[in-house]
Design a protein around this motif. Structure first.
Motif, PDB file in Angstrom:
ATOM      1  N   LEU A  27     -73.715 101.410 -48.023  1.00 21.96           N
ATOM      2  CA  LEU A  27     -74.196 101.371 -46.936  1.00 21.96           C
ATOM      3  C   LEU A  27     -75.171 103.471 -46.652  1.00 21.96           C
ATOM      4  CD1 LEU A  27     -71.747 100.949 -43.777  1.00 21.96           C
ATOM      5  CD2 LEU A  27     -73.935  99.230 -44.937  1.00 21.96           C
ATOM      6  N   ASP A  28     -76.009 103.060 -46.195  1.00 20.06           N
ATOM      7  CA  ASP A  28     -76.244 104.111 -46.215  1.00 20.06           C
ATOM      8  C   ASP A  28     -76.483 105.049 -44.700  1.00 20.06           C
ATOM      9  OD1 ASP A  28     -78.515 103.274 -44.243  1.00 20.06           O
ATOM     10  OD2 ASP A  28     -79.874 102.737 -45.808  1.00 20.06           O
ATOM     11  N   ASP A  29     -76.754 106.619 -44.330  1.00 18.68           N
ATOM     12  CA  ASP A  29     -76.595 107.556 -43.052  1.00 18.68           C
ATOM     13  C   ASP A  29     -76.760 106.289 -42.110  1.00 18.68           C
ATOM     14  OD1 ASP A  29     -75.989 109.127 -45.533  1.00 18.68           O
ATOM     15  OD2 ASP A  29     -77.724 110.198 -44.954  1.00 18.68           O
ATOM     16  N   ASN A  30     -77.931 105.331 -42.089  1.00 15.43           N
ATOM     17  CA  ASN A  30     -77.648 104.586 -40.434  1.00 15.43           C
ATOM     18  C   ASN A  30     -77.509 103.350 -40.579  1.00 15.43           C
ATOM     19  OD1 ASN A  30     -79.612 106.551 -39.867  1.00 15.43           O
ATOM     20  ND2 ASN A  30     -81.388 105.378 -41.289  1.00 15.43           N
ATOM     21  N   GLU A  32     -76.604 100.766 -42.263  1.00 17.16           N
ATOM     22  CA  GLU A  32     -77.963  99.629 -43.001  1.00 17.16           C
ATOM     23  C   GLU A  32     -77.585  99.851 -44.593  1.00 17.16           C
ATOM     24  OE1 GLU A  32     -80.125  98.029 -41.860  1.00 17.16           O
ATOM     25  OE2 GLU A  32     -80.461  98.997 -40.149  1.00 17.16           O
ATOM     26  N   ARG A  34     -77.395  98.563 -48.319  1.00 18.56           N
ATOM     27  CA  ARG A  34     -78.227  98.277 -49.524  1.00 18.56           C
ATOM     28  C   ARG A  34     -77.716  97.195 -49.806  1.00 18.56           C
ATOM     29  NH1 ARG A  34     -75.638 103.438 -50.294  1.00 18.56           N
ATOM     30  NH2 ARG A  34     -76.956 105.357 -49.833  1.00 18.56           N
ATOM     31  N   GLY A  37     -74.396  98.322 -54.188  1.00 24.73           N
ATOM     32  CA  GLY A  37     -74.479  99.911 -53.736  1.00 24.73           C
ATOM     33  C   GLY A  37     -72.828 100.007 -53.931  1.00 24.73           C
ATOM     34  N   ARG A  48     -72.470  95.727 -42.867  1.00 23.85           N
ATOM     35  CA  ARG A  48     -72.846  96.709 -41.902  1.00 23.85           C
ATOM     36  C   ARG A  48     -71.916  96.057 -40.626  1.00 23.85           C
ATOM     37  NH1 ARG A  48     -79.585  96.063 -38.599  1.00 23.85           N
ATOM     38  NH2 ARG A  48     -79.001  97.952 -37.459  1.00 23.85           N
TER      39      ARG A  48
END
Length: 466
Positions: A27-30, A32, A34, A37, A48
């Motif tokens: 996950l990214d910082d928000n 969300e 990928r 990953g 998510r």
């Protein structure tokens, strides 16, 4: 435990597990997800949702006592998502993995086994101040008797950036220094209360000796200020470890032997009361962890009744369950229910659904597994293996990676090619072909009760789901 030691060191370079390529949720910082990953591929919505729960777990007690069900067909990444959550939480948050079938194989009651699993998933972060001596070792002198019969004695010279002191050593401290292999140039910390010695690293002043050290050598700065100081030490233990230490005569040794047995409820009540007092005094805080129960439909109605009650307890972890069942019987009853779980328990759960992987996602997963297993494979071979994964199952395709690399090594090839995949595909049957063979040759098998004219084995999506 059986240990496989191959004669050819190229055959097995490291220990591999089914999910050893998973390093997080990707996950990214928000929060969300990928597409690919940290070893995770696809399952965007499921990852998510798991990321939202992960964030709530990391925030503290806001999510304690919640329960999540990950429902999906076999091979859709339910356990992989749980492993990703465990990797993202870090070592400080307790994470307990439990197969539901283990409950029935232990030498204790089912509810006791579940209670221990619950308390193993709840950490207590204890804060205490202790007197320590921290400095860089300048010199160690050990005096031994010429006859070898007398007690050892010695001196230890420690320094900081502001002072230097010589300490007299007794027998126990000399043994502790030898055990930790402390030498001049090491930065150490000594707990005055217990006498425990910890190596913090190697002083930067010895960085010129790097060639004589290992690649994992850690260099640290020489401590500043006084040698003796007070330091707040924080360590996390689980409630189960506290229960074991206070419930048996051998105490701490029971944690290593594994023979914990059943623990009296009075002991747990006393532990809960003491932890409550520490929380009020600011000496400790509760760290709700995660209990992951795989194949939860294997549990029976008594276990489900216990889970209903345990989730309401003030000291409860986040419980994540996984099931690949559709509408099936609840074990111990004649009633059918979604996922094989009682409706009153399902009402307490947040359900995360996983779906089948697409062809592109299967190819990505197989590529990641090839990298993890150090197997080089041509693009044509990956395409064939991807098609096999689509027609049979992802797990079957992953199993063919290692055996096909053995076949390639046998013909002294560097990369796995299409003939190697075809070879192992002909040697090892998948479930569909195995069932087809049973239909053709069922008369040659013992205790055959299937009448091909009237009944056929229940097969769904190549995994035997009903």
């Amino acid at each position: 435990m059986y240990v496989f030691t191959p004669k050819d060191p190229l055959l097995l370079s490291k220990t591999l597990r089914a999910h050893s390529h998973i390093h997080g949720l990707g996950l990214d910082d928000n929060l969300e997800a990928r597409q690919s990953g940290q070893g995770m591929v696809g399952q965007i919505k499921a990852r998510r949702a798991a990321g939202v729960m992960l964030k709530m777990i990391q925030d503290g007690n806001k999510n304690a006592g919640r329960a999540i069900l990950m429902a999906g067909a076999p091979g859709t990444g339910k356990t992989a998502i749980a492993m990703g959550m465990a990797q993202s939480l870090g070592a400080d948050v307790p994470f307990t993995m439990l197969a539901a079938s283990e409950i029935f194989s232990l030498e204790m009651g089912k509810t006791e086994a579940l209670t221990q699993a619950f308390r193993r998933s709840i950490g207590v972060r204890i804060k205490e101040e202790s007197e320590i001596i921290e400095g860089e070792v300048v010199e160690i002198q050990i005096d031994r008797s010429t006859t070898g019969l007398g007690q050892k004695s010695g001196k230890l010279t420690l320094k900081t950036t502001e002072m230097e002191t010589i300490y007299d050593l007794g027998v126990k401290m000399i043994e502790a220094l030898n055990k930790e292999k402390v030498m001049a140039g090491d930065v150490i910390m000594i707990d005055k209360a217990s006498g425990r010695i910890s190596k913090l690293g190697r002083s930067f002043t010895r960085a010129r000796d790097y060639d004589a050290m290992g690649s994992d050598t850690k260099f640290v700065q020489c401590p500043d200020g006084e040698l003796q100081k007070r330091k707040e030490v924080v360590h996390t233990v689980s409630l189960h470890e506290m229960d074991v230490i206070n419930s048996r005569s051998q105490g701490f040794l029971a944690l290593f032997s594994g023979d914990t047995g059943e623990i009296k409820s009075e002991v747990r009540e006393q532990i809960n009361q003491k932890v409550g007092e520490w929380r009020e005094e600011g000496k400790a805080e509760i760290v709700p962890g995660v209990l992951f129960i795989d194949e939860v439909h294997v549990l029976d109605i008594e276990c489900f009744s216990f889970l209903n009650r345990a989730l309401e307890d003030p000291l409860a972890p986040v419980v994540i369950m996984a099931s690949n069942r559709g509408i099936s019987k609840i074990r111990g009853t004649n009633y059918k229910s979604p996922h094989g779980l009682p409706v009153d328990l399902l009402d307490r759960l947040l359900i995360i659904s996983t779906t089948a992987y697409s062809e592109q996602e299967i190819k990505q997963i197989l590529t990641i597994r090839c990298e993890e297993e150090d197997v080089q494979m041509t693009e044509d071979a990956k395409d064939i293996l991807t098609r096999i994964g689509m027609e049979t199952s992802l797990r079957y395709a992953i199993h063919l990676i290692t055996v096909s690399s053995f076949v390639a090594k046998k013909r002294k090839a560097i990369m796995v090619d299409v003939p190697d995949i075809k070879r192992v595909y002909s040697l090892f049957l998948d479930e569909k072909r195995s069932v087809q063979m049973l239909k053709e040759y069922q008369g040659q098998y013992m205790y055959n009760e299937v009448d091909t004219a009237d009944r056929e084995p229940a097969i769904g999506n190549g995994h035997g789901m009903q």
